[in-house]
Design a protein around this motif. Structure first.
Motif, PDB file in Angstrom:
ATOM      1  N   LYS A  14       0.836  -1.207   0.000  1.00  0.00           N
ATOM      2  CA  LYS A  14       0.000   0.000   0.000  1.00  0.00           C
ATOM      3  C   LYS A  14       0.866   1.251   0.000  1.00  0.00           C
ATOM      4  CE  LYS A  14      -3.908  -1.994   2.498  1.00  0.00           C
ATOM      5  NZ  LYS A  14      -4.631  -1.990   3.777  1.00  0.00           N
ATOM      6  N   ALA A  15       1.906   1.242   0.824  1.00  0.00           N
ATOM      7  CA  ALA A  15       2.794   2.411   0.909  1.00  0.00           C
ATOM      8  C   ALA A  15       3.486   2.661  -0.428  1.00  0.00           C
ATOM      9  CB  ALA A  15       3.827   2.209   2.019  1.00  0.00           C
ATOM     10  N   ILE A  16       4.008   1.611  -1.035  1.00  0.00           N
ATOM     11  CA  ILE A  16       4.715   1.750  -2.321  1.00  0.00           C
ATOM     12  C   ILE A  16       3.749   2.275  -3.382  1.00  0.00           C
ATOM     13  CG2 ILE A  16       5.857   0.476  -4.174  1.00  0.00           C
ATOM     14  CD1 ILE A  16       6.979  -1.377  -1.866  1.00  0.00           C
ATOM     15  N   LYS A  17       2.550   1.726  -3.416  1.00  0.00           N
ATOM     16  CA  LYS A  17       1.555   2.162  -4.395  1.00  0.00           C
ATOM     17  C   LYS A  17       1.212   3.640  -4.200  1.00  0.00           C
ATOM     18  CE  LYS A  17      -3.080   1.077  -6.088  1.00  0.00           C
ATOM     19  NZ  LYS A  17      -4.240   0.198  -5.954  1.00  0.00           N
ATOM     20  N   ALA A  18       0.995   4.064  -2.958  1.00  0.00           N
ATOM     21  CA  ALA A  18       0.659   5.461  -2.676  1.00  0.00           C
ATOM     22  C   ALA A  18       1.820   6.393  -3.018  1.00  0.00           C
ATOM     23  CB  ALA A  18       0.269   5.620  -1.208  1.00  0.00           C
ATOM     24  N   LEU A  19       3.039   5.976  -2.693  1.00  0.00           N
ATOM     25  CA  LEU A  19       4.202   6.807  -3.001  1.00  0.00           C
ATOM     26  C   LEU A  19       4.358   6.985  -4.511  1.00  0.00           C
ATOM     27  CD1 LEU A  19       6.681   5.333  -0.382  1.00  0.00           C
ATOM     28  CD2 LEU A  19       5.718   7.646  -0.372  1.00  0.00           C
ATOM     29  N   ARG A  20       4.191   5.899  -5.251  1.00  0.00           N
ATOM     30  CA  ARG A  20       4.299   5.987  -6.720  1.00  0.00           C
ATOM     31  C   ARG A  20       3.176   6.831  -7.304  1.00  0.00           C
ATOM     32  NH1 ARG A  20       6.421  -0.198  -7.486  1.00  0.00           N
ATOM     33  NH2 ARG A  20       8.626   0.306  -7.179  1.00  0.00           N
ATOM     34  N   ALA A  21       1.976   6.694  -6.764  1.00  0.00           N
ATOM     35  CA  ALA A  21       0.842   7.500  -7.239  1.00  0.00           C
ATOM     36  C   ALA A  21       1.075   8.983  -6.981  1.00  0.00           C
ATOM     37  CB  ALA A  21      -0.450   7.037  -6.567  1.00  0.00           C
ATOM     38  N   ALA A  22       1.845   9.292  -5.937  1.00  0.00           N
ATOM     39  CA  ALA A  22       2.164  10.684  -5.599  1.00  0.00           C
ATOM     40  C   ALA A  22       3.364  11.206  -6.387  1.00  0.00           C
ATOM     41  CB  ALA A  22       2.424  10.808  -4.095  1.00  0.00           C
ATOM     42  N   GLY A  23       3.903  10.381  -7.283  1.00  0.00           N
ATOM     43  CA  GLY A  23       4.999  10.829  -8.133  1.00  0.00           C
ATOM     44  C   GLY A  23       6.386  10.470  -7.649  1.00  0.00           C
ATOM     45  N   HIS A  24       6.475   9.730  -6.554  1.00  0.00           N
ATOM     46  CA  HIS A  24       7.779   9.287  -6.059  1.00  0.00           C
ATOM     47  C   HIS A  24       8.190   8.003  -6.787  1.00  0.00           C
ATOM     48  CE1 HIS A  24       7.767  12.152  -2.752  1.00  0.00           C
ATOM     49  NE2 HIS A  24       6.523  11.776  -2.471  1.00  0.00           N
ATOM     50  N   ASP A  25       9.480   7.773  -6.849  1.00  0.00           N
ATOM     51  CA  ASP A  25       9.999   6.541  -7.439  1.00  0.00           C
ATOM     52  C   ASP A  25      10.944   5.905  -6.415  1.00  0.00           C
ATOM     53  OD1 ASP A  25      10.560   4.492  -9.194  1.00  0.00           O
ATOM     54  OD2 ASP A  25      12.083   5.638 -10.285  1.00  0.00           O
ATOM     55  N   PRO A  26      10.370   5.299  -5.373  1.00  0.00           N
ATOM     56  CA  PRO A  26      11.215   4.789  -4.300  1.00  0.00           C
ATOM     57  C   PRO A  26      12.058   3.588  -4.723  1.00  0.00           C
ATOM     58  CG  PRO A  26       8.964   4.047  -3.976  1.00  0.00           C
ATOM     59  CD  PRO A  26       8.952   4.995  -5.149  1.00  0.00           C
ATOM     60  N   VAL A  27      13.258   3.527  -4.179  1.00  0.00           N
ATOM     61  CA  VAL A  27      14.093   2.338  -4.311  1.00  0.00           C
ATOM     62  C   VAL A  27      13.584   1.367  -3.250  1.00  0.00           C
ATOM     63  CG1 VAL A  27      16.419   1.396  -4.057  1.00  0.00           C
ATOM     64  CG2 VAL A  27      16.078   3.648  -5.121  1.00  0.00           C
ATOM     65  N   VAL A  28      13.084   0.218  -3.690  1.00  0.00           N
ATOM     66  CA  VAL A  28      12.491  -0.756  -2.773  1.00  0.00           C
ATOM     67  C   VAL A  28      13.554  -1.768  -2.374  1.00  0.00           C
ATOM     68  CG1 VAL A  28      10.697  -2.493  -2.477  1.00  0.00           C
ATOM     69  CG2 VAL A  28      10.234  -0.434  -3.841  1.00  0.00           C
ATOM     70  N   ILE A  29      13.747  -1.897  -1.072  1.00  0.00           N
ATOM     71  CA  ILE A  29      14.696  -2.860  -0.522  1.00  0.00           C
ATOM     72  C   ILE A  29      13.884  -3.913   0.227  1.00  0.00           C
ATOM     73  CG2 ILE A  29      16.642  -3.206   1.058  1.00  0.00           C
ATOM     74  CD1 ILE A  29      17.124  -0.066   0.534  1.00  0.00           C
ATOM     75  N   ASP A  30      13.838  -5.124  -0.316  1.00  0.00           N
ATOM     76  CA  ASP A  30      13.140  -6.219   0.335  1.00  0.00           C
ATOM     77  C   ASP A  30      14.086  -6.788   1.385  1.00  0.00           C
ATOM     78  OD1 ASP A  30      12.334  -8.987   0.932  1.00  0.00           O
ATOM     79  OD2 ASP A  30      10.830  -8.676  -0.624  1.00  0.00           O
ATOM     80  N   VAL A  31      13.736  -6.610   2.653  1.00  0.00           N
ATOM     81  CA  VAL A  31      14.665  -6.979   3.733  1.00  0.00           C
ATOM     82  C   VAL A  31      14.926  -8.476   3.791  1.00  0.00           C
ATOM     83  CG1 VAL A  31      14.179  -4.925   5.101  1.00  0.00           C
ATOM     84  CG2 VAL A  31      12.859  -7.002   5.525  1.00  0.00           C
ATOM     85  N   ARG A  32      14.014  -9.277   3.280  1.00  0.00           N
ATOM     86  CA  ARG A  32      14.250 -10.722   3.264  1.00  0.00           C
ATOM     87  C   ARG A  32      15.099 -11.112   2.053  1.00  0.00           C
ATOM     88  NH1 ARG A  32       9.054 -13.825   2.997  1.00  0.00           N
ATOM     89  NH2 ARG A  32       8.892 -13.285   5.181  1.00  0.00           N
ATOM     90  N   ALA A  33      14.720 -10.663   0.870  1.00  0.00           N
ATOM     91  CA  ALA A  33      15.411 -11.054  -0.356  1.00  0.00           C
ATOM     92  C   ALA A  33      16.750 -10.331  -0.532  1.00  0.00           C
ATOM     93  CB  ALA A  33      14.526 -10.786  -1.570  1.00  0.00           C
ATOM     94  N   ASP A  34      16.776  -9.033  -0.219  1.00  0.00           N
ATOM     95  CA  ASP A  34      17.976  -8.218  -0.441  1.00  0.00           C
ATOM     96  C   ASP A  34      18.868  -8.110   0.788  1.00  0.00           C
ATOM     97  OD1 ASP A  34      16.870  -7.678  -2.973  1.00  0.00           O
ATOM     98  OD2 ASP A  34      15.845  -5.892  -2.214  1.00  0.00           O
TER      99      ASP A  34
END
Length: 113
Positions: A14-34
């Motif tokens: 939800k947070a990633i979707k809202a941030l992208r909808a607001a025009g942000h392009d966050p670098v996503v760090i998956d704490v388990r995978a990365d």
């Protein structure tokens, strides 16, 4: 902007979707995978301390008393899903979770999430 998350976490999605909808392009760090880089782990613990550990998670309930007594710096690399999420860094602004305060800090308003 960076977001420390889990791809299986609904709140993180939800947070990633809202941030992208607001025009942000966050670098996503998956704490388990990365994983969490040592410098990032230190910064997170310095900023949030014990609040970074989710003591209501299923992972926490499965830990032994000895493991629970360990410092966050030892717990999180071994059990990354113990980290409260999402953690969002936008310059000098860091937030933990996706409640109204974090939404206001990163979206400039509160939104229902």
């Amino acid at each position: 902007m960076r977001i420390f998350s889990l791809k299986t976490c609904d709140t993180c999605r939800k947070a990633i979707k809202a941030l992208r909808a607001a025009g942000h392009d966050p670098v996503v760090i998956d704490v388990r995978a990365d994983g969490i880089a040592e410098a990032d782990l230190t910064a997170l613990i310095d900023r949030f301390g014990d609040d970074l550990i989710n003591r209501s998670s299923a992972t926490w309930r499965q830990l032994s008393d000895t493991e629970r007594a360990a410092a966050p710096h030892a717990l999180l690399p071994a059990h990354p899903t113990l980290m409260k999420r999402p953690v969002i860094q936008n310059g000098d602004v860091w937030t933990l979770g996706w409640k109204a305060d974090a939404q206001a800090a990163h979206l400039g308003q509160t939104s229902g999430a």
